[in-house]
Design a protein around this motif. Structure first.
Motif: not given
Length: 156
Positions: A35-43, A50-54
């Motif tokens: 729930e704290y992951i945002s768009v652009g965060d790298r997973i 990889r960057a989160v897109k949505a």
């Protein structure tokens, strides 16, 4: 990992797959609750960072979930009991994949792994599900389990 309102793309929607709030996801900064992951965060994914897109989320007053007991899929897989949406893809390999699908590795919806004891379907109230999307399909690490994430959907 910030929660700047300008960078968060949280869309209320109906989800058929996803991770329950509190599930930890492996990021470049360490483990982070989904729930704290945002768009652009790298997973961390099986194919690299990889960057989160949505980020899609859904609040469900009542939901059928699959509860996977700690170590039900292998040593510390998951690290602790975890709950996922029934259609959440779980990447399995070794003898489990061979026994279930006759192959060395496979992605199987969580509901198809249910045995009624160590992996079971339960009804939960007041559930918030999160789905992370990337440029392409990815396998991420959630509570030590490899789970699938869909490519980001394109809006017309």
């Amino acid at each position: 990992m910030t929660q700047n309102a300008d960078t968060i793309d949280r869309t209320e929607t109906t989800l058929t797959n996803g991770l329950v709030a509190g599930t930890t996801v492996l990021t470049l900064s360490g483990e982070m609750p989904v729930e704290y992951i945002s768009v652009g965060d790298r997973i961390i994914t099986r194919s690299g960072a990889r960057a989160v897109k949505a980020v899609r989320s859904a609040v469900m007053p009542s939901a059928k979930l699959v509860c996977i007991s700690a170590s039900a899929l292998g040593v510390e897989q998951p690290e602790e009991d975890m709950r996922v949406a029934p259609d959440q893809g779980i990447h399995i390999r070794d003898w489990r994949a061979k026994a279930l699908k006759g192959v060395a590795q496979a992605v199987i919806p969580a509901k198809e792994l249910a045995d009624g004891e160590y992996i079971r379907v339960e009804t939960a109230l007041g559930v918030c599900l999160y789905s992370l999307e990337f440029d392409g399909a990815e396998v991420i690490y959630a509570n030590g389990v490899e789970v699938t994430c869909a490519p980001a959907s394109v809006s017309a």
